[in-house]
Design an enzyme around this catalytic site. Structure first.
Site, PDB file in Angstrom:
ATOM      1  N   HIS A 178       0.815  -1.230   0.000  1.00 33.21           N
ATOM      2  CA  HIS A 178       0.000   0.000   0.000  1.00 33.21           C
ATOM      3  C   HIS A 178       0.846   1.276   0.000  1.00 33.21           C
ATOM      4  O   HIS A 178       0.313   2.362   0.243  1.00 33.21           O
ATOM      5  CB  HIS A 178      -0.957   0.011   1.193  1.00 33.21           C
ATOM      6  CG  HIS A 178      -2.035  -1.026   1.094  1.00 33.21           C
ATOM      7  ND1 HIS A 178      -2.981  -1.013   0.089  1.00 33.21           N
ATOM      8  CD2 HIS A 178      -2.294  -2.126   1.840  1.00 33.21           C
ATOM      9  CE1 HIS A 178      -3.790  -2.057   0.240  1.00 33.21           C
ATOM     10  NE2 HIS A 178      -3.392  -2.755   1.285  1.00 33.21           N
ATOM     11  N   HIS A 236       7.309  -8.171   3.935  1.00 32.62           N
ATOM     12  CA  HIS A 236       5.887  -7.899   3.808  1.00 32.62           C
ATOM     13  C   HIS A 236       5.309  -8.878   2.792  1.00 32.62           C
ATOM     14  O   HIS A 236       5.467  -8.686   1.584  1.00 32.62           O
ATOM     15  CB  HIS A 236       5.708  -6.444   3.356  1.00 32.62           C
ATOM     16  CG  HIS A 236       4.329  -5.940   3.569  1.00 32.62           C
ATOM     17  ND1 HIS A 236       3.869  -5.550   4.799  1.00 32.62           N
ATOM     18  CD2 HIS A 236       3.288  -5.789   2.708  1.00 32.62           C
ATOM     19  CE1 HIS A 236       2.609  -5.148   4.680  1.00 32.62           C
ATOM     20  NE2 HIS A 236       2.229  -5.289   3.430  1.00 32.62           N
ATOM     21  N   HIS A 240       2.046  -7.888   6.878  1.00 29.20           N
ATOM     22  CA  HIS A 240       1.054  -7.857   5.794  1.00 29.20           C
ATOM     23  C   HIS A 240      -0.243  -8.608   6.084  1.00 29.20           C
ATOM     24  O   HIS A 240      -1.299  -8.138   5.682  1.00 29.20           O
ATOM     25  CB  HIS A 240       1.626  -8.361   4.460  1.00 29.20           C
ATOM     26  CG  HIS A 240       0.608  -8.456   3.348  1.00 29.20           C
ATOM     27  ND1 HIS A 240       0.026  -7.348   2.779  1.00 29.20           N
ATOM     28  CD2 HIS A 240       0.051  -9.532   2.721  1.00 29.20           C
ATOM     29  CE1 HIS A 240      -0.829  -7.741   1.834  1.00 29.20           C
ATOM     30  NE2 HIS A 240      -0.839  -9.046   1.786  1.00 29.20           N
TER      31      HIS A 240
HETATM   32 FE   FE2 Z   1      -1.021  -4.016   5.945  1.00 28.87          FE
HETATM   33 FE   FE2 Z   2       0.183  -5.206   2.949  1.00 29.82          FE
END
Ligand code: FE2
Ligand code: FE2
Length: 260
Positions: free
Chosen positions: A69, A152, A177
């Protein structure tokens, strides 16, 4: 001995409030030397802004890592280049704004290398995280005994495989994540502290941070749905890692789950 704290994905306002209300006390009571946090969901559940980056630093976070993100709040493109304490996965293609690693100092002037990578299973199609790690490690090892990775990633297999690949080379491997803390924390044979996922610092009654009704409706209807960060009380997920600063080997890893 150096004591690190790694905070799992901070989600929206409830997540930031959890950091504000938990972190300063933890740092003081548990004598934490350095704090790393994943901030990819810190702004309204997606991405990060300059203002929120500053806010998180005021609570005692030293370095913010990101994930898939990272670009959701487009203003990040304008300031990530000039903020060395904010890093994004290193395996984005060459030329991507920002950096995937950094070298920092604790209060007692011990150097710490931090790097961030993204997995590729059920994730954006980035460069190979194994090969990216092999490229970055010599740069960090030249200056630091203590090295932490935020990996992640979605798939547990990819996380465990990369951790064994890097055991002997890094002090701590923290998965992020999934927003769900795993109970598999351990020290690998080569001295790396490991956890598949640190978890989430965000709204407790939620589907990984999102209002549960919206996610249920999406599963039922398969229609596009705008997700919103859930309200209510928070959870604070982190791990505390002790490291021998002479060898860079981890001595212990302890999960932290605080609730409002
Ligand atoms: Fe996240
Ligand atoms: Fe993520």
């Amino acid at each position: 001995m150096i004591r690190l704290l790694m905070i799992g994905d901070i989600v929206g306002r409830p997540g930031r409030r959890a950091v504000k209300e938990n972190l300063p006390g933890l740092v003081q009571e548990q004598k934490i030397d350095f704090v790393i946090a994943n901030g990819e969901n810190a702004a309204g559940g997606n991405g990060i802004t300059r203002e929120i980056t500053r806010e998180l630093f005021t609570y005692g976070i030293d370095v913010i890592t990101m994930g898939n993100h990272v670009w959701n709040k487009r203003e990040v493109i304008n300031f990530i280049e000039n903020e060395s304490r904010l890093i994004r996965p290193a395996n984005y293609p060459p030329g991507t704004p920002g950096k995937g690693y950094g070298i920092y100092n604790t209060k007692n002037n011990v150097k710490i290398g931090v790097f961030n990578l993204s997995g590729r299973i059920f994730m954006p199609d980035l460069d190979c995280p194994f090969r990216s790690a092999a490229t970055i490690l010599p740069l960090l090892k030249e200056e630091c005994k203590i090295i932490l990775l935020d990996f992640h990633a979605e798939a547990t297999s990819e996380k465990i495989a990369l951790a064994y690949y890097l055991d002997n080379d890094i002090s701590a491997f923290c998965g992020t994540h999934t927003h769900v803390q795993t109970a598999d924390e351990r020290i690998l044979p080569g001295g790396t502290a490991y956890i598949t996922d640190v978890g989430m610092t965000g709204p407790y009654e939620s589907v990984i941070g999102v209002k549960k009704e919206l996610v249920i409706e999406k599963f039922l209807t398969q229609m596009p749905k705008r997700f919103e960060v859930a309200a209510g009380t928070y959870q604070f997920n982190a791990v505390r890692i002790d490291i021998d600063e002479q060898t860079g080997n981890a001595l212990s890893i302890t999960r932290i789950q605080n609730y409002e």
